[in-house]
Write an enzyme that holds these catalytic residues in place. Structure first.
Site, PDB file in Angstrom:
ATOM      1  CB  CYS A  75      -5.371  -0.951   4.770  1.00  0.00           C
ATOM      2  SG  CYS A  75      -5.090  -0.512   6.508  1.00  0.00           S
ATOM      3  CE  LYS A  96      -8.627   0.990   3.211  1.00  0.00           C
ATOM      4  NZ  LYS A  96      -7.680   1.498   4.226  1.00  0.00           N
ATOM      5  CD  GLU A 104      -2.443   1.204   2.805  1.00  0.00           C
ATOM      6  OE1 GLU A 104      -3.324   2.046   3.005  1.00  0.00           O
ATOM      7  OE2 GLU A 104      -2.101   0.354   3.659  1.00  0.00           O
TER       8      GLU A 104
END
Length: 508
Positions: A379, A329, A268
């Site tokens: 994440c 995301k 990320e």
């Protein structure tokens, strides 16, 4: 006793930090979870609830148990707020306790309801407790964006309930674990021999029968060679333009150029700047590198602009495509990627590059490469299996490999990254898919469809983890019903049990 039991429940998913290595030698533990310790600690809570003098005392004991369990489970938040955010240590401790205490209210309410219902038939009390516990777990994991980190089902990852993951998922396993705890409490405390014997028999059945479940029907989808890059850029300098950013740009460029694998994956925000902020020629270098040949790459970086909004994204490069593939995301982190209303004052206390990001949709297209369909998450998105399940609505287009890119450097040396790996292993079991984890500091790993770690990189080192991953097709029972119905079957089943118990108690 409530505080001690809560600490033991946290410890059930926190070995090797609290458990002596001798337990592994004695065969009392596999992996880094201790399933029986979780059942024992929760059984202690059930006993405390049934011995409580009133519902208020039961709620208080449940709240204390959960406060300790959750605060110890995500104590690593202290590191992100104090070490990297600059929040004074007392305030950081208070913030962790406040979050745990707020989430513990769900469980306190469940214990408050359980107390009068526990006065009924003791054999049914275990099922009622498990259903109330499941409702609290679902509420914690879904309401107000949800934060189900450390749910009790994860402690059963290496235990006899593991085969149930592919049928009822982690939340369903949490229900079975709570039933076991309730039955254990009854077996140890009831003076009635018949009830004691029935509880023991049902416990043994729950421990043995999952291993007899039918084998999940699926098919292998060929192999793919992968390289998972772990840059190990120190968190305190990761977003510093003159140090960490330049170091990351140089290291990841070298690895993307040199790796021989068919698919190369970065963590990320491996490139911690927008494409237009990259050095001259850097973006075009990436595009040209993968414009031809037999290699592709997934790269984590922010996208967008001030007017359009920013996204925490993954960009995919491969030969023959008109434009890079993109995943944005979806499940954003409160206080990290968006600031909840009325909490700007809290984020202003910390010196972390926070802001409001735009949210990606569900589902988003998979990255298709060499016969594989890869579904990306960023994440802690791998925590939300109900969102990941939206990728499995159409079996013909369902992912064959799951990918998560993360930067766990915010959270310290070990605990958060171990728990993050546990979550990935559970998702692999639920969906019968291999799981790739590419992180900045660790754990970078390859997990097969059985939830076993086949390759892993040494944490806190800069390395490229090379390995082969076996794609997989077919749908587990869990993937089928979760993709179509979401979590509603669990909500409704648990509510039905509680309402039925309430009606029975009222009739009595």
């Amino acid at each position: 006793m409530a505080l001690l039991a809560g600490a033991l429940q946290a410890a059930s998913t926190a070995w090797p930090f609290v458990m002596p290595p001798s337990l592994a030698v004695l065969g009392l533990m596999r992996g880094n979870t201790v399933w029986w310790l979780q059942v024992l600690s929760m059984a202690t809570l059930v006993n405390l609830l049934m011995r409580a003098p009133n519902a208020r005392q039961a709620a208080w004991r449940g709240w204390l148990f959960t406060l300790t369990w959750l605060a110890a489970t995500f104590a690593w938040l202290f590191t992100s707020m104090h070490t990297y955010g600059g929040l004074p240590a007392p305030l950081a401790v208070l913030a962790v306790l406040a979050l745990a205490g707020a989430l513990a209210i769900y469980y306190a309410a469940a214990c408050w309801v359980f107390w009068p219902l526990a006065l009924m038939n003791k054999a049914l009390a275990a099922i009622v407790f498990a259903s109330l516990w499941l409702l609290a777990e679902l509420a914690r994991g879904q309401w107000l964006t949800g934060f189900g980190w450390g749910a009790v089902g994860y402690a059963q990852l290496d235990g006899p309930l593991q085969p149930l993951m592919a049928w009822v998922g982690m939340y369903g396993v949490s229900w079975f674990a709570a039933v076991l705890a309730g039955l254990l409490a009854i077996a140890l405390t009831t003076p009635i021999l018949k009830n004691k014997g029935l509880a023991v028999v049902v416990m043994l059945a729950l421990l043995v029968l999952p291993s007899a479940l039918p084998v999940i029907q699926g098919a292998d989808q060929g192999e793919l060679s992968v390289a998972l890059l772990q840059g190990n850029i120190a968190q305190e300098e990761k977003f510093e333009p003159a140090t960490g950013v330049l170091k990351a740009l140089r290291w990841y460029a070298e690895q993307l150029q040199a790796s021989p694998s068919a698919l190369i994956i970065t963590p990320e925000t491996a490139l911690a700047v927008l494409p237009e902020q990259l050095p001259d020629g850097y973006w075009s270098m990436l595009q040209q590198r993968f414009a031809t040949g037999q290699q592709a790459a997934l790269v984590g970086l922010p996208l967008g602009s001030f007017t359009e909004g920013y996204t925490n994204s993954v960009v995919g490069f491969k030969p023959g495509q008109m434009a890079p593939w993109r995943y944005d995301k979806h499940h954003l982190v409160p206080f990290g990627e968006f600031i909840p209303p009325m909490f700007r004052w809290f984020t202003d206390l910390m010196h972390i590059p926070l802001g409001d990001f735009s949210r990606g949709g569900l589902p988003q297209p998979t990255f298709n490469w060499q016969g594989q369909r890869l579904a990306a998450t960023v994440c802690y998105e791998n925590l939300y299996s109900n969102e990941l399940a939206t990728q499995f609505v159409d079996a013909a287009k369902a992912p064959t490999i799951l990918v998560n890119i993360s930067n766990l450097g915010w959270f310290g040396e070990h605990l958060a990254m171990d728990q993050h790996l546990q979550i990935a292993r559970v998702r692999a079991l639920e969906f019968d898919r291999p799981f790739l984890l590419a992180t900045n500091t660790g754990h970078t790993a390859i997990v097969n469809r059985h939830g076993d770690i086949t390759h892993s990189a040494q944490p806190h080192t800069a390395t490229a983890l090379q390995g082969m991953v076996q794609g997989r097709t077919g749908l587990t029972p869990y993937a089928r019903w979760m993709s179509q119905l979401g979590l509603w079957p669990l909500w409704l089943a648990a509510l039905a049990v509680v309402l039925l118990a309430g009606l029975m108690q009222r009739q009595r």
